[in-house]
Write a protein that holds these residues in place. Structure first.
Motif, mmCIF file in Angstrom:
data_model
loop_
_atom_site.group_PDB
_atom_site.id
_atom_site.type_symbol
_atom_site.label_atom_id
_atom_site.label_comp_id
_atom_site.label_asym_id
_atom_site.label_seq_id
_atom_site.Cartn_x
_atom_site.Cartn_y
_atom_site.Cartn_z
ATOM 1 N N TYR A 183 0.852 -1.192 0.000
ATOM 2 C CA TYR A 183 0.000 0.000 0.000
ATOM 3 C C TYR A 183 0.886 1.240 0.000
ATOM 4 C CZ TYR A 183 1.314 -0.189 4.904
ATOM 5 O OH TYR A 183 2.041 -0.261 6.064
ATOM 6 N N SER A 184 0.248 2.381 -0.179
ATOM 7 C CA SER A 184 0.933 3.666 -0.073
ATOM 8 C C SER A 184 0.198 4.511 0.959
ATOM 9 C CB SER A 184 0.933 4.370 -1.435
ATOM 10 O OG SER A 184 1.416 5.684 -1.305
ATOM 11 N N LEU A 185 0.965 5.207 1.779
ATOM 12 C CA LEU A 185 0.397 6.065 2.814
ATOM 13 C C LEU A 185 1.000 7.461 2.665
ATOM 14 C CD1 LEU A 185 -1.371 6.177 5.407
ATOM 15 C CD2 LEU A 185 0.697 5.588 6.704
ATOM 16 N N GLY A 186 0.136 8.480 2.519
ATOM 17 C CA GLY A 186 0.641 9.826 2.296
ATOM 18 C C GLY A 186 -0.114 10.874 3.090
ATOM 19 N N ASN A 187 0.516 12.044 3.231
ATOM 20 C CA ASN A 187 -0.201 13.150 3.862
ATOM 21 C C ASN A 187 -1.037 13.888 2.808
ATOM 22 O OD1 ASN A 187 1.869 14.399 2.441
ATOM 23 N ND2 ASN A 187 2.440 15.789 4.097
ATOM 24 N N ARG A 188 -1.948 14.715 3.278
ATOM 25 C CA ARG A 188 -2.874 15.383 2.368
ATOM 26 C C ARG A 188 -2.325 16.695 1.804
ATOM 27 N NH1 ARG A 188 -7.764 12.902 2.387
ATOM 28 N NH2 ARG A 188 -8.292 11.662 4.221
ATOM 29 N N LYS A 189 -1.085 16.983 2.064
ATOM 30 C CA LYS A 189 -0.486 18.230 1.608
ATOM 31 C C LYS A 189 -0.525 18.314 0.084
ATOM 32 C CE LYS A 189 1.889 22.025 2.397
ATOM 33 N NZ LYS A 189 1.392 23.125 3.241
ATOM 34 N N LYS A 190 -1.070 19.403 -0.434
ATOM 35 C CA LYS A 190 -1.127 19.604 -1.874
ATOM 36 C C LYS A 190 0.012 20.518 -2.306
ATOM 37 C CE LYS A 190 -6.094 18.899 -2.459
ATOM 38 N NZ LYS A 190 -7.371 19.479 -2.942
ATOM 39 N N ILE A 191 0.691 20.086 -3.353
ATOM 40 C CA ILE A 191 1.787 20.873 -3.896
ATOM 41 C C ILE A 191 1.364 21.417 -5.255
ATOM 42 C CG2 ILE A 191 4.186 20.817 -4.668
ATOM 43 C CD1 ILE A 191 3.802 20.494 -1.649
#
Length: 287
Positions: free
Chosen positions: A110-118
């Motif tokens: 799986y992949s786990l990421g933060n919701r920060k938009k760049i």
């Protein structure tokens, strides 16, 4: 020289700019397989993405994935793995959450990421792959640090995209000085890839080749990126794509056409068409 293995980078090498496989590339790889050549993928992509591409090419192979951190043909029993520990993963996230960046923990399941938009025009081609298989769960959370406190993760790889070059440089400086056991790869002006110390594409490839009893000089390695350079240098025939940067081309024994011009098919036509099937060569004991 008899070549027994063909090792291919994926993005910018195997795939065209639009992310698709060219029919000529498929046919050329099938030609190699019929000659008994062991064809594998050496990629920064996660394992399930590599395996999906391998199935499309009808490969029955062990893949070098996560930049060399996870070498396997199955998700459950890797031939080799070198992960960032739970503590290291957590501490990296704690540091990175102080910067303006999007963080992705790239696990084999799986992949786990933060919701920060760049902002897209800043990240450009550094954006994360969107072609992940539907069966590969991708989860976003508000705070990765909080998520890891609840469920710790040993990460084969972490990808980080920053809002600008200055943020990237500041974070890179901090990580290099504070994390001795982490290798920091800069894959674009605003992107870092983080793996455990000792992890590299060439290391993963030679773990595989040693397992198969294939010598380095019997490998044809093709790539287009800076992290392909050592693999290209150490292979029997190191090939750079026509779309590769100058430094990659300089390291190569041979430069082929670009990924949009069927560069892999051209290599195979020039270097494999005169080679007999390996089974025949082994019978007559040709090295």
């Amino acid at each position: 020289m008899v070549y027994r293995m063909l090792a291919l980078n994926v993005d910018g090498t195997l795939l065209r700019s639009n992310g698709r496989l060219h029919q000529a590339t498929k046919e050329a790889i099938d030609y190699c397989l019929k000659k008994g050549i062991y064809v594998t993928l050496v990629t920064n992509r996660h394992f399930q993405s590599a395996r999906k591409l391998g199935r499309a090419l009808k490969l029955n192979a062990i893949y070098v994935t996560h930049g060399g951190a996870f070498v396997s043909s199955t998700i459950d029993k890797p031939l080799y793995e070198n992960r960032l520990s739970e503590d290291t993963t957590f501490n990296l996230v704690q540091v990175l959450e102080n910067y303006d960046c999007h963080i992705r923990i790239i696990h084999e399941r799986y992949s786990l990421g933060n919701r920060k938009k760049i902002t897209e025009n800043l990240s450009g081609s550094a954006s994360m792959h969107t072609s992940e298989p539907l069966f590969y769960p991708v989860q976003y959370v508000e705070s990765l640090g909080d998520a890891l406190m609840d469920e710790p993760v040993t990460a084969p790889k972490m990808d980080v995209i920053f809002s600008d070059r200055e943020e990237q440089q500041a974070a890179e400086h901090t990580i290099r000085n504070a994390f001795e056991g982490v290798t920091v790869l800069q894959s674009s002006p605003v992107k870092l890839e983080l793996v455990s110390k000792g992890v590299s594409k060439e290391q993963g490839l030679f773990v595989l080749s040693n397992h198969l009893g294939i010598k380095a000089e019997e490998i044809v390695a093709i790539g287009d990126a800076h992290d392909d350079i050592n693999m290209i240098l150490e292979a029997g025939l190191g090939v750079a794509m026509g779309n590769a940067p100058f430094e990659v081309k300089k390291a190569a024994d041979w430069v082929t056409r670009s990924n949009d011009e069927s560069g892999i098919a051209y290599v195979i036509k020039e270097h494999f068409r005169k080679q007999h099937r390996l089974g025949f060569l082994d019978k007559i004991n040709v090295d």
